[in-house]
Design a protein around this motif. Structure first.
Motif, PDB file in Angstrom:
ATOM      1  N   SER A 134      39.241  42.074  45.589  1.00 18.31           N
ATOM      2  CA  SER A 134      38.116  41.168  45.360  1.00 18.31           C
ATOM      3  C   SER A 134      37.040  41.845  44.519  1.00 18.31           C
ATOM      4  CB  SER A 134      37.522  40.734  46.696  1.00 18.31           C
ATOM      5  OG  SER A 134      36.308  40.032  46.500  1.00 18.31           O
ATOM      6  N   HIS A 135      36.481  41.078  43.598  1.00 15.94           N
ATOM      7  CA  HIS A 135      35.351  41.547  42.785  1.00 15.94           C
ATOM      8  C   HIS A 135      34.204  40.534  42.875  1.00 15.94           C
ATOM      9  CE1 HIS A 135      33.814  44.477  40.030  1.00 15.94           C
ATOM     10  NE2 HIS A 135      33.672  43.648  39.020  1.00 15.94           N
ATOM     11  N   THR A 136      34.118  39.863  44.031  1.00 16.41           N
ATOM     12  CA  THR A 136      33.169  38.785  44.344  1.00 16.41           C
ATOM     13  C   THR A 136      33.497  37.523  43.557  1.00 16.41           C
ATOM     14  OG1 THR A 136      31.405  39.186  42.716  1.00 16.41           O
ATOM     15  CG2 THR A 136      31.372  40.496  44.761  1.00 16.41           C
ATOM     16  N   LEU A 154      32.154  36.973  49.100  1.00 18.02           N
ATOM     17  CA  LEU A 154      33.433  37.547  49.529  1.00 18.02           C
ATOM     18  C   LEU A 154      34.336  36.475  50.139  1.00 18.02           C
ATOM     19  CD1 LEU A 154      32.135  40.880  51.110  1.00 18.02           C
ATOM     20  CD2 LEU A 154      32.977  40.471  48.795  1.00 18.02           C
ATOM     21  N   SER A 155      33.759  35.582  50.920  1.00 17.72           N
ATOM     22  CA  SER A 155      34.551  34.527  51.552  1.00 17.72           C
ATOM     23  C   SER A 155      35.157  33.591  50.504  1.00 17.72           C
ATOM     24  CB  SER A 155      33.671  33.735  52.524  1.00 17.72           C
ATOM     25  OG  SER A 155      34.360  32.618  53.042  1.00 17.72           O
ATOM     26  N   LEU A 156      34.361  33.187  49.527  1.00 14.55           N
ATOM     27  CA  LEU A 156      34.871  32.281  48.495  1.00 14.55           C
ATOM     28  C   LEU A 156      35.971  32.935  47.668  1.00 14.55           C
ATOM     29  CD1 LEU A 156      31.580  30.584  47.195  1.00 14.55           C
ATOM     30  CD2 LEU A 156      33.249  29.693  48.837  1.00 14.55           C
ATOM     31  N   THR A 157      35.830  34.230  47.408  1.00 11.67           N
ATOM     32  CA  THR A 157      36.854  34.921  46.623  1.00 11.67           C
ATOM     33  C   THR A 157      38.169  34.982  47.383  1.00 11.67           C
ATOM     34  OG1 THR A 157      35.129  36.260  45.609  1.00 11.67           O
ATOM     35  CG2 THR A 157      37.387  37.024  45.359  1.00 11.67           C
ATOM     36  N   PRO A 174      32.818  46.371  44.492  1.00 16.29           N
ATOM     37  CA  PRO A 174      31.586  45.630  44.174  1.00 16.29           C
ATOM     38  C   PRO A 174      31.283  45.697  42.688  1.00 16.29           C
ATOM     39  CG  PRO A 174      31.063  47.730  45.203  1.00 16.29           C
ATOM     40  CD  PRO A 174      32.551  47.591  45.272  1.00 16.29           C
ATOM     41  N   PRO A 175      30.824  44.582  42.092  1.00 14.41           N
ATOM     42  CA  PRO A 175      30.403  44.622  40.684  1.00 14.41           C
ATOM     43  C   PRO A 175      29.266  45.629  40.482  1.00 14.41           C
ATOM     44  CG  PRO A 175      30.676  42.363  41.427  1.00 14.41           C
ATOM     45  CD  PRO A 175      30.773  43.226  42.647  1.00 14.41           C
TER      46      PRO A 175
END
Length: 708
Positions: A134-136, A154-157, A174-175
């Protein structure tokens, strides 16, 4: 005046309109958040306070769900290539091709919104043995966002990836992060919070800084670990031009493979279990709903861009046609091709009056003072309760007749006056209108042409001292009169205003008099005249001063009636589209123009305003300010040109910006109300404006902005 049976006005449509505009703004906001995302690995906007030494001195793979952090490093001669900011429809496939050609695997930290845009690429990543992280969802800086926003990102990704692949991911980068030593205290806190939802953080040993595009050799150097050592290498497959990255990866794989390095995923490199797990049904369904929402938001933004482009093009074309026709009209007036003898035939002026005590004396005096040789004035009192007829009778003016009748509406009063008129040329005048001495003479001169059946005069706002009056003055000059010049040239005049219009008696008798089945009897009558084969022209020098509404409530009621009545008339005369001659010109020129510029575009205006709010949130303010100033300048030049044509002063131009911010909204909401009323079939009753008598001050005084 007309007695229509009225049902209650619809109210639910305002709730639906507000709900629709809110949903549109929400959709545009979603689109704004997920498009145009910046790429790159830093720097973060968080305070530059170092994180704990136990972390910054450790490896790049971090498990922070225990009281003490646990970090892992890549084994010697093991490289985990990691790519952020994708998937990208161009660069991700090229990188996958390079990796497949070299038999290497990598880890892709994907942005959730881009997963929704390109789910097939995410599936390809997994199918070819690579790893996902994940990268947001919107490339948000977790070190500076609020806790609820970070959890949502995070949840949406995870849901987006679940919908695309049926799997959930646990790895997180994290970006705006980079190597472990650069981790800040705020960034560490964000990773600790993410660990609570099962995420394992992955930073980097080496940052290629390829997002800066420093050149292929520089990227290769920055991505090469110390001899014999392992490393997690940070690169990018999205967020911009990644051509240098593709070339650098090809060279890096070739060079290090010869030195005995292996290229694998992060989880495999640290000998950890697979980082993806099967997603539950609820997570997958939520992910699909999220993708549909994002797709719908993209469609809404595209539709708004198309709407704005079409509206802009139509506006420019309209202005060009108006200016061209205005110039042709001016030349025609100044240098007529076939000069004709002056018209001096008797004229009957018909004044329908219902409770016009405030203005009727001034109106009648201005008519009697006309410099025209043969003139009679007929005042038809339509059941007034304020002594309107008594006022006229007490004046005892020569050539003025008063006819009393029970209240039947303005069309009935006009038809009574038409039947009683002695002349063959008739001028219809509202009871709140003041003529100049030469108005009647100038108005009827067009009848020297035997093909002309009716003539529109030039209506001007008398009460323009207040802001609302100035706005209406600008509207009359810019909109109404520029349009009338255009209609005259194109021979499709749809409306002769009730304040000042001249007709041949034979024309009115032929079309059955003034119609009473629409609320815009002036528009309805004018369209009937055109469909009967007569020309309708505009005489700009025939000036009538009228009292405009002095409050927003009165303005609303007047324009609501006008707009609704115009819609009725347009529908009534829709068959003019198929007719030849003057009726066909109305049908194929006038009606489409009215439909586009008086109905369709005003109905779309609320959405345009919502798009402007969206622009304030997501577009550079400098761009918006320049665009608004550019449009305002164009409107100002148009207004100045129209004022000059009407020989008016430029003083009211200062109110133009305020007019765009307030008056315009009232006008398009009137169109919304009228359209809803028409669609649901309600009948709108006549709504009479309260007169203040301000037009009366013109008698014996110079009209505002002009000399007598």
């Amino acid at each position: 005046m007309a007695r229509h049976v009225a049902r209650r006005d619809p109210r639910a449509h305002w709730v639906l309109l507000l709900l629709g505009l809110f949903l549109l703004l929400a959709a545009l906001t979603v689109n704004g958040l997920v498009t145009g995302l910046a790429g790159g690995s830093g720097p973060s906007a968080a305070p530059d306070v170092p994180g704990p030494r136990t972390v910054t001195d450790g490896g790049p793979v971090l498990r922070l769900d225990q009281p003490e952090p646990v970090s892992r490093r890549m084994p010697d001669r093991t490289v985990a290539l990691t790519f952020d900011d994708g998937p990208d429809p161009r660069w991700t496939p090229e990188l996958l091709d390079v990796l497949r050609r070299h038999g290497a695997h990598a880890t892709f930290f994907v942005v959730g919104s881009r997963v929704n845009a390109h789910p097939e690429l995410v599936r390809r990543i997994l199918d070819e043995g690579h790893e996902l992280g994940s990268h947001t969802y919107t490339h948000a800086d977790l070190a500076t966002t609020s806790g609820w926003r970070a959890d949502l990102e995070l949840s949406l990704t995870r849901k987006a990836i679940a919908a695309a692949t049926g799997r959930e991911v646990t790895l997180l980068r994290p970006p705006f992060s980079s190597t472990t030593p650069s981790l800040t205290a705020a960034g560490y806190d964000a990773l600790r919070a993410a660990a609570g939802s099962g995420h394992v953080a992955v930073l980097a040993d080496l940052d290629a800084k390829d997002w800066q595009r420093p050149g292929v050799p520089a990227i290769v150097r920055a991505s090469t670990p110390q001899p014999g050592r392992g490393a997690v290498v940070l690169m990018h497959d999205g967020g911009g031009d990644r051509g240098q990255t593709v070339a650098a990866v090809d060279q890096l794989l070739t060079r290090l493979s010869k030195q005995g390095y292996r290229f694998t995923t992060v989880s495999e490199g640290v000998d950890a279990p697979p980082s993806t797990v099967p997603a539950g049904v609820g997570t997958r369904l939520s992910g699909h709903a999220l993708r549909w929402t994002q797709t719908g938001a993209e469609w809404a933004a595209t539709a708004m861009n198309v709407l704005l482009a079409v509206a802009l093009v139509l506006g420019v074309v309209r202005l060009a046609v108006q200016v061209t026709c205005a110039q042709l009209h001016v030349r025609r007036v100044r240098r007529p091709r076939h000069p004709r003898p002056p018209v001096t035939a008797p004229v009957s002026v018909i004044v329908p009056a219902y409770n016009e005590a405030a203005n009727i004396a001034a109106t009648v005096r201005s008519l009697v003072a006309s410099a025209y040789p043969a003139l009679e004035v007929i005042v038809v009192d339509d059941g007034s309760s304020d002594g309107t007829a008594d006022i006229v009778e007490r004046m005892r003016l020569r050539g003025v007749r008063v006819i009393r009748q029970a209240n039947g509406g303005k069309p009935a009063a006009l038809n009574t006056g038409i039947r009683a008129a002695r002349a063959d040329l008739l001028v219809l005048v509202d009871g709140d209108t003041v003529f100049q001495p030469d108005t009647v003479h100038r108005l009827v001169q067009g009848f020297a042409d035997s093909t002309v059946g009716a003539i529109s005069g030039n209506t001007k706002v008398a009460n323009r001292r207040r802001l609302l009056g100035r706005w209406q003055h600008l509207e009359y000059v810019i909109g109404f009169n520029l349009d009338r010049r255009m209609y005259d040239v194109l021979e499709c005049m749809p409306t002769i205003p009730g304040a000042i219009g001249a007709f041949r008696r034979e024309v009115l008798l032929a079309v059955g008099g003034v119609p009473s089945d629409t609320l815009a009897e002036d528009t309805d009558l004018t369209m009937q005249v055109l469909r009967a084969g007569w020309r309708v022209v505009y005489e700009e020098a025939a000036i009538a001063w009228t009292e405009a509404p002095s409050s927003l409530r009165q303005l609303w009621r007047q324009r609501y009636r006008w707009c609704y009545g115009t819609m009725q008339a347009m529908w009534k005369h829709r068959h003019a589209l198929r007719e030849p001659g003057a009726g066909g010109k109305l049908g194929r020129r006038g009606l489409p123009y009215l439909t586009v510029f008086q109905i369709v575009l005003p109905l779309a205006a609320p959405a345009v305003d919502v798009f402007a709010v969206y622009g304030l949130l997501f577009l550079p303010w400098s761009t918006l300010v320049l665009a608004w100033l550019g449009l305002l300048l164009l409107q100002g030049l148009t207004a100045a040109y129209a004022l000059r044509l009407d020989r008016e002063g430029f003083g009211p131009l200062w109110t133009l910006p305020l007019q765009q911010l307030v008056y315009r909204q009232v006008m398009y909401l009137v169109v919304v109300q009228s359209a809803v009323t028409a669609v649901i079939g309600n009948r709108l009753r006549w709504q009479r404006m309260v007169r203040t008598g301000e037009a009366a001050v013109l008698v014996g005084a110079a009209p505002p902005g002009r000399s007598r």
